[in-house]
Motif scaffolding. Structure first.
Motif, mmCIF file in Angstrom:
data_model
loop_
_atom_site.group_PDB
_atom_site.id
_atom_site.type_symbol
_atom_site.label_atom_id
_atom_site.label_comp_id
_atom_site.label_asym_id
_atom_site.label_seq_id
_atom_site.Cartn_x
_atom_site.Cartn_y
_atom_site.Cartn_z
ATOM 1 N N ALA A 20 -25.741 5.788 31.473
ATOM 2 C CA ALA A 20 -26.626 5.681 31.113
ATOM 3 C C ALA A 20 -27.185 6.298 29.209
ATOM 4 C CB ALA A 20 -27.924 6.416 31.711
ATOM 5 N N GLY A 21 -25.656 7.201 28.973
ATOM 6 C CA GLY A 21 -25.771 7.695 27.912
ATOM 7 C C GLY A 21 -27.093 8.764 27.565
ATOM 8 N N VAL A 22 -27.551 9.631 28.659
ATOM 9 C CA VAL A 22 -28.371 10.600 28.372
ATOM 10 C C VAL A 22 -27.700 11.851 28.521
ATOM 11 C CG1 VAL A 22 -30.176 8.682 29.284
ATOM 12 C CG2 VAL A 22 -28.967 10.094 30.498
ATOM 13 N N HIS A 23 -28.157 12.977 28.682
ATOM 14 C CA HIS A 23 -27.922 14.754 28.752
ATOM 15 C C HIS A 23 -27.666 14.797 30.745
ATOM 16 C CE1 HIS A 23 -27.102 18.495 29.541
ATOM 17 N NE2 HIS A 23 -26.410 18.472 28.701
ATOM 18 N N PRO A 24 -26.855 14.948 31.690
ATOM 19 C CA PRO A 24 -27.583 15.247 32.966
ATOM 20 C C PRO A 24 -28.522 16.210 33.261
ATOM 21 C CG PRO A 24 -24.999 15.641 32.489
ATOM 22 C CD PRO A 24 -25.556 15.421 31.114
#
Length: 335
Positions: free
Chosen positions: A34-38
């Motif tokens: 998703a291209g987000v931070h964990p």
């Protein structure tokens, strides 16, 4: 498919639900896809496991990206420093003939990381606006247009120092997109303080159109009403027309009749179209007229008048000649 319809919290919950279904390692895999931070996915899992503690707002207080003016305090100062006229302590008019992409490139040269879209947003927040009647630039027009702004700004300064009244007219015409049949009388609204006020005749889509003789007639009526109410005592009036086109023969003949009636010489300067500009003024008058002629498409004529200076010290000094430049941009109307 669903992402455009989700807010930040809903997006976190969808990612969290998918990560939980994948089991061990699902957080890192979903975050990478998703291209987000964990941590975003982890927060979503915490919210899923604690449904009773749902926050009243999407973001926590202080959450979200900070404004560019907060992370880069000198950005707005340098952006306004790129506006014309440069190095002038108290200019009456501000403008730029450069595109937001060009401004973003110049800001990058000053050490600011900003996109063209952000430049446009910052300009609008500062009071600038792009002309609605913009037209494509022709070769060689850039210097002529910029020079006209300088001529108008210098002439405004001269009139203000001489105690002569100065006003700026911004004209706009909007037309209903759908055609209407013949029949029905013409409808004219009275001048309004809110040109965007909705009414029965405002239903449907409205599109911007080039101003016509009716719009200029509304502008002249607005100026005439302001002159009578404010009891101006001057030998000369400067009108800065912030609209494309010279108004045509009807505009000039109407100005001549108005000048003869009040006994005042009128100087008119037209600002070029397709430029970002901001005209300062304390007083503001707006006129909003809706015309629906039989067999024609309804048109709304909007005029905004900003008063940059009013007359003082009686009749004032000798007549100030119009600034140089094309006769269609700068001209004199004598009584």
């Amino acid at each position: 498919m669903l992402e455009p319809h989700l807010d930040e919290r809903q997006r976190r919950l969808v990612l969290a639900a998918r990560a939980r279904s994948l089991g061990r390692g699902g957080i890192s895999r979903i975050a990478l896809a998703a291209g987000v931070h964990p941590s975003t996915v982890s927060k979503g899992i915490e919210e899923l496991e604690s449904p009773g503690t749902r926050p009243a707002r999407v973001r926590r207080p202080g959450g979200g990206r900070k404004r560019l003016t907060e992370t880069d305090p000198g950005l707005m100062t340098d952006l306004l420093g790129l506006m014309e006229p440069r190095h002038q302590p108290s200019p009456v008019l501000h403008w730029t003939t450069r595109s937001t992409r060009r401004l973003a490139e110049e800001l990058a040269g000053l050490g600011h990381q900003v996109s063209a879209w952000s430049v446009s947003r910052l300009l609008r927040e500062a009071g600038f606006r792009l002309s609605t009647s913009s037209r494509p630039l022709l070769a060689g027009q850039q210097l002529d247009r910029d020079a006209q702004f300088h001529r108008v700004n210098d002439h405004v300064q001269r009139c203000v120092r001489a105690g002569q009244p100065v006003i700026v007219l911004s004209l706009r015409r909007r037309q209903r997109s759908e055609a209407v049949g013949a029949g029905g009388p013409a409808v004219a609204d009275t001048p309004s303080a809110d040109p965007g006020a909705a009414g029965p005749a405002d239903e449907g889509d409205w599109t911007d159109q080039p101003v016509d003789r009716d719009t200029w007639a509304v502008a002249l009526a607005t100026v005439s009403g302001w002159w009578a109410e404010s009891s101006q005592q001057a030998r000369q009036l400067l009108i800065v027309a912030d609209s494309a086109g010279g108004g045509g023969r009807s505009w000039r003949s109407g100005l001549a009749r108005f000048a003869a009636r009040i006994g005042v010489t009128i100087t008119v300067c037209h600002l070029p179209s397709n430029t970002m500009r901001w005209n300062r003024g304390e007083d503001q008058v707006r006129s909003n007229v809706l015309l629906r002629l039989p067999g024609s498409v309804p048109a709304r004529h909007e005029v905004e008048m900003r008063v940059l200076a009013e007359s003082r010290d009686g009749a004032g000094p000798a007549l100030i000649p119009p600034p140089p430049g094309p006769a269609s941009w700068n001209y004199l109307v004598t009584p």
